[in-house]
Design a protein around this motif. Structure first.
Motif, PDB file in Angstrom:
ATOM      1  N   ALA A   1      40.378  33.854  36.345  1.00  0.00           N
ATOM      2  CA  ALA A   1      40.608  35.142  36.732  1.00  0.00           C
ATOM      3  C   ALA A   1      40.605  35.310  37.958  1.00  0.00           C
ATOM      4  O   ALA A   1      41.569  36.009  38.711  1.00  0.00           O
ATOM      5  CB  ALA A   1      39.431  36.165  36.275  1.00  0.00           C
ATOM      6  N   HIS A   2      40.061  34.440  39.137  1.00  0.00           N
ATOM      7  CA  HIS A   2      40.259  34.527  40.400  1.00  0.00           C
ATOM      8  C   HIS A   2      41.718  34.039  40.779  1.00  0.00           C
ATOM      9  O   HIS A   2      42.437  34.714  41.685  1.00  0.00           O
ATOM     10  CB  HIS A   2      39.115  33.609  41.294  1.00  0.00           C
ATOM     11  CG  HIS A   2      37.886  34.129  41.142  1.00  0.00           C
ATOM     12  ND1 HIS A   2      37.751  35.462  41.653  1.00  0.00           N
ATOM     13  CD2 HIS A   2      36.876  33.520  40.919  1.00  0.00           C
ATOM     14  CE1 HIS A   2      36.375  35.597  41.771  1.00  0.00           C
ATOM     15  NE2 HIS A   2      35.763  34.387  41.301  1.00  0.00           N
ATOM     16  N   VAL A   3      42.003  32.895  40.148  1.00  0.00           N
ATOM     17  CA  VAL A   3      43.475  32.538  40.363  1.00  0.00           C
ATOM     18  C   VAL A   3      44.537  33.215  40.010  1.00  0.00           C
ATOM     19  O   VAL A   3      45.500  33.587  40.554  1.00  0.00           O
ATOM     20  CB  VAL A   3      43.508  31.055  39.427  1.00  0.00           C
ATOM     21  CG1 VAL A   3      44.989  30.443  39.541  1.00  0.00           C
ATOM     22  CG2 VAL A   3      42.622  30.159  39.830  1.00  0.00           C
ATOM     23  N   GLU A   4      44.169  33.923  38.847  1.00  0.00           N
ATOM     24  CA  GLU A   4      45.333  35.192  38.273  1.00  0.00           C
ATOM     25  C   GLU A   4      45.516  36.122  39.382  1.00  0.00           C
ATOM     26  O   GLU A   4      46.733  36.488  39.606  1.00  0.00           O
ATOM     27  CB  GLU A   4      45.249  35.409  36.824  1.00  0.00           C
ATOM     28  CG  GLU A   4      45.990  36.335  36.017  1.00  0.00           C
ATOM     29  CD  GLU A   4      47.439  35.733  35.735  1.00  0.00           C
ATOM     30  OE1 GLU A   4      48.030  36.419  35.611  1.00  0.00           O
ATOM     31  OE2 GLU A   4      47.374  34.462  35.701  1.00  0.00           O
TER      32      GLU A   4
ATOM     33  N   PHE B   1      34.968  43.040  45.144  1.00  0.00           N
ATOM     34  CA  PHE B   1      35.868  43.300  43.989  1.00  0.00           C
ATOM     35  C   PHE B   1      36.520  42.149  43.240  1.00  0.00           C
ATOM     36  O   PHE B   1      36.325  42.287  42.090  1.00  0.00           O
ATOM     37  CB  PHE B   1      37.009  44.251  44.663  1.00  0.00           C
ATOM     38  CG  PHE B   1      37.796  44.680  43.711  1.00  0.00           C
ATOM     39  CD1 PHE B   1      37.622  45.850  42.911  1.00  0.00           C
ATOM     40  CD2 PHE B   1      39.166  44.024  43.353  1.00  0.00           C
ATOM     41  CE1 PHE B   1      38.406  46.610  41.978  1.00  0.00           C
ATOM     42  CE2 PHE B   1      39.954  44.436  42.287  1.00  0.00           C
ATOM     43  CZ  PHE B   1      39.627  45.783  41.730  1.00  0.00           C
ATOM     44  N   ASP B   2      36.728  41.075  44.069  1.00  0.00           N
ATOM     45  CA  ASP B   2      37.344  39.908  43.322  1.00  0.00           C
ATOM     46  C   ASP B   2      36.172  39.211  42.461  1.00  0.00           C
ATOM     47  O   ASP B   2      36.577  39.141  41.344  1.00  0.00           O
ATOM     48  CB  ASP B   2      37.852  38.894  44.519  1.00  0.00           C
ATOM     49  CG  ASP B   2      38.672  37.703  44.136  1.00  0.00           C
ATOM     50  OD1 ASP B   2      38.725  37.741  42.620  1.00  0.00           O
ATOM     51  OD2 ASP B   2      39.044  36.711  44.747  1.00  0.00           O
TER      52      ASP B   2
ATOM     53  N   GLY C   1      33.612  40.967  41.132  1.00  0.00           N
ATOM     54  CA  GLY C   1      33.439  41.976  40.083  1.00  0.00           C
ATOM     55  C   GLY C   1      34.373  41.945  38.908  1.00  0.00           C
ATOM     56  O   GLY C   1      33.978  41.954  37.897  1.00  0.00           O
ATOM     57  N   LEU C   2      35.522  41.659  39.458  1.00  0.00           N
ATOM     58  CA  LEU C   2      36.786  41.722  38.567  1.00  0.00           C
ATOM     59  C   LEU C   2      36.718  40.771  37.534  1.00  0.00           C
ATOM     60  O   LEU C   2      36.987  40.480  36.233  1.00  0.00           O
ATOM     61  CB  LEU C   2      38.067  41.826  39.402  1.00  0.00           C
ATOM     62  CG  LEU C   2      39.293  41.905  38.355  1.00  0.00           C
ATOM     63  CD1 LEU C   2      39.474  43.363  37.496  1.00  0.00           C
ATOM     64  CD2 LEU C   2      40.614  41.702  39.227  1.00  0.00           C
ATOM     65  N   ALA C   3      36.174  39.477  38.182  1.00  0.00           N
ATOM     66  CA  ALA C   3      36.211  38.130  37.296  1.00  0.00           C
ATOM     67  C   ALA C   3      35.066  38.410  36.495  1.00  0.00           C
ATOM     68  O   ALA C   3      35.257  37.855  35.290  1.00  0.00           O
ATOM     69  CB  ALA C   3      35.882  37.029  38.443  1.00  0.00           C
ATOM     70  N   VAL C   4      33.975  38.845  36.740  1.00  0.00           N
ATOM     71  CA  VAL C   4      33.020  39.204  35.850  1.00  0.00           C
ATOM     72  C   VAL C   4      33.282  39.916  34.570  1.00  0.00           C
ATOM     73  O   VAL C   4      33.193  39.652  33.407  1.00  0.00           O
ATOM     74  CB  VAL C   4      32.026  40.033  36.358  1.00  0.00           C
ATOM     75  CG1 VAL C   4      30.592  40.385  35.368  1.00  0.00           C
ATOM     76  CG2 VAL C   4      31.217  39.060  37.395  1.00  0.00           C
ATOM     77  N   ILE C   5      34.190  40.922  35.001  1.00  0.00           N
ATOM     78  CA  ILE C   5      34.780  41.757  33.991  1.00  0.00           C
ATOM     79  C   ILE C   5      35.949  41.112  32.916  1.00  0.00           C
ATOM     80  O   ILE C   5      35.711  41.479  31.823  1.00  0.00           O
ATOM     81  CB  ILE C   5      35.219  43.175  34.475  1.00  0.00           C
ATOM     82  CG1 ILE C   5      34.291  44.081  35.068  1.00  0.00           C
ATOM     83  CG2 ILE C   5      36.064  43.956  33.477  1.00  0.00           C
ATOM     84  CD1 ILE C   5      34.722  45.284  35.829  1.00  0.00           C
ATOM     85  N   VAL C   6      36.671  40.522  33.543  1.00  0.00           N
ATOM     86  CA  VAL C   6      37.739  39.777  32.829  1.00  0.00           C
ATOM     87  C   VAL C   6      37.300  38.757  31.958  1.00  0.00           C
ATOM     88  O   VAL C   6      37.591  38.712  30.732  1.00  0.00           O
ATOM     89  CB  VAL C   6      38.636  39.073  33.760  1.00  0.00           C
ATOM     90  CG1 VAL C   6      39.778  38.161  33.005  1.00  0.00           C
ATOM     91  CG2 VAL C   6      39.513  40.225  34.614  1.00  0.00           C
ATOM     92  N   SER C   7      36.035  38.097  32.415  1.00  0.00           N
ATOM     93  CA  SER C   7      35.488  36.936  31.783  1.00  0.00           C
ATOM     94  C   SER C   7      34.418  37.553  30.634  1.00  0.00           C
ATOM     95  O   SER C   7      33.851  36.612  29.906  1.00  0.00           O
ATOM     96  CB  SER C   7      34.674  35.943  32.420  1.00  0.00           C
ATOM     97  OG  SER C   7      33.644  36.799  33.288  1.00  0.00           O
TER      98      SER C   7
ATOM     99  N   LYS D   1      25.757  43.694  40.480  1.00  0.00           N
ATOM    100  CA  LYS D   1      26.179  44.705  41.236  1.00  0.00           C
ATOM    101  C   LYS D   1      27.702  44.962  41.675  1.00  0.00           C
ATOM    102  O   LYS D   1      28.143  46.030  41.434  1.00  0.00           O
ATOM    103  CB  LYS D   1      25.342  44.435  42.465  1.00  0.00           C
ATOM    104  CG  LYS D   1      23.861  44.729  42.459  1.00  0.00           C
ATOM    105  CD  LYS D   1      22.975  44.641  43.869  1.00  0.00           C
ATOM    106  CE  LYS D   1      21.510  44.526  43.612  1.00  0.00           C
ATOM    107  NZ  LYS D   1      20.818  44.325  44.841  1.00  0.00           N
ATOM    108  N   ALA D   2      28.358  43.737  41.788  1.00  0.00           N
ATOM    109  CA  ALA D   2      29.554  43.930  42.202  1.00  0.00           C
ATOM    110  C   ALA D   2      30.450  44.210  40.867  1.00  0.00           C
ATOM    111  O   ALA D   2      31.676  44.925  40.960  1.00  0.00           O
ATOM    112  CB  ALA D   2      30.099  42.481  42.493  1.00  0.00           C
ATOM    113  N   ALA D   3      30.084  43.684  39.484  1.00  0.00           N
ATOM    114  CA  ALA D   3      30.762  44.283  38.461  1.00  0.00           C
ATOM    115  C   ALA D   3      30.517  45.604  38.195  1.00  0.00           C
ATOM    116  O   ALA D   3      31.697  46.290  37.852  1.00  0.00           O
ATOM    117  CB  ALA D   3      30.191  43.426  37.168  1.00  0.00           C
TER     118      ALA D   3
END
Length: 230
Positions: free
Chosen positions: A131-134, A150-151, A153-159, A202-204
């Motif tokens: 997700a980080h790479v994408e 944000f980077d 937290g987004l990876a947590v959500i995507v995964s 927390k970030a997620a």
């Protein structure tokens, strides 16, 4: 004499490549491993997937499924893929140290590869790093302005990391409300995440709130053209 000279000329590019890999292996082993996985005793289990040598067929198939499921999670969030990172998977600590890994479960390398340690051989960790790479591939230069919280937290959500965020349909998906400002730079993030095991949750949560206020997935896609606006 001419034949010998031609042989040296023909071998020149090969010698340079080997020399370059050797230099990288000494100073930047993770970069060298992505450039030449076989130089680090990794074998290709499937297209773009390299695993530690000496594994059995069951272990190969396990990682093929992990790779496939991780690809699917990233594609599901974004509605497709723009990146196709190589995946390097180590089943032992010796292998992971050899390719430049540390104490992490997994790590993305120069937005071209993902390395997994023995503690990260599952779909959650693989899709988190992918997700980080994408995300970085889609944003390009605009990714520089995105805060690290944000980077991550987004990876947590995507995964779909159930340790740090509740599943879709669970109402409020936050597990831990953030208190105060979250880390903006990578250096600050690494320090904070080491000191606080709830930092990813927390970030997620804060990223989930951002998505809710910016049109969900479309808000992330819009960042590729608008850049980060908070």
């Amino acid at each position: 004499m001419r034949r010998r000279r031609w042989m040296w000329v023909a071998a020149g590019p090969v010698v340079l490549i080997v020399a370059a890999v050797a230099v990288l292996a000494f100073g930047y082993p993770s970069v060298a491993a992505t450039a030449c996985p076989r130089c680090f005793s990794l074998v290709e289990a499937s297209d773009g997937l390299y695993v530690e040598g000496g594994l059995d067929e069951t272990q190969h198939q396990t990682m093929i499924r992990v790779r496939s499921d991780a690809d699917q999670r990233v594609a599901e969030f974004y509605g497709g893929r723009e990146s196709d990172p190589m995946l390097l998977a180590c089943f032992t600590d010796d292998c992971y140290r050899r390719i430049g890994g540390g104490g992490e479960r997994g790590v993305a390398v120069l937005n071209r590869a993902v390395m997994l340690s023995p503690r990260g051989l599952d779909v959650v960790i693989a899709s988190h790093e992918m997700a980080h790479v994408e995300f970085d591939r889609r944003l390009g230069d605009r990714a520089d302005g995105v805060p690290q919280w944000f980077d991550e937290g987004l990876a947590v959500i995507v995964s779909k990391d159930g340790r740090n965020i509740r599943p879709p349909g669970a109402g409020d998906r936050c597990k831990v409300e953030p208190t105060g400002a979250l880390p903006v730079t990578l250096q600050d993030w690494l320090a904070a995440a080491t000191a606080d095991d709830q930092m990813y949750a927390k970030a997620a949560c804060q990223t989930y709130r951002w998505l809710d206020a910016h049109g969900g997935k479309q808000g992330v896609l819009d960042l590729a053209t608008t850049g980060w606006r908070g």
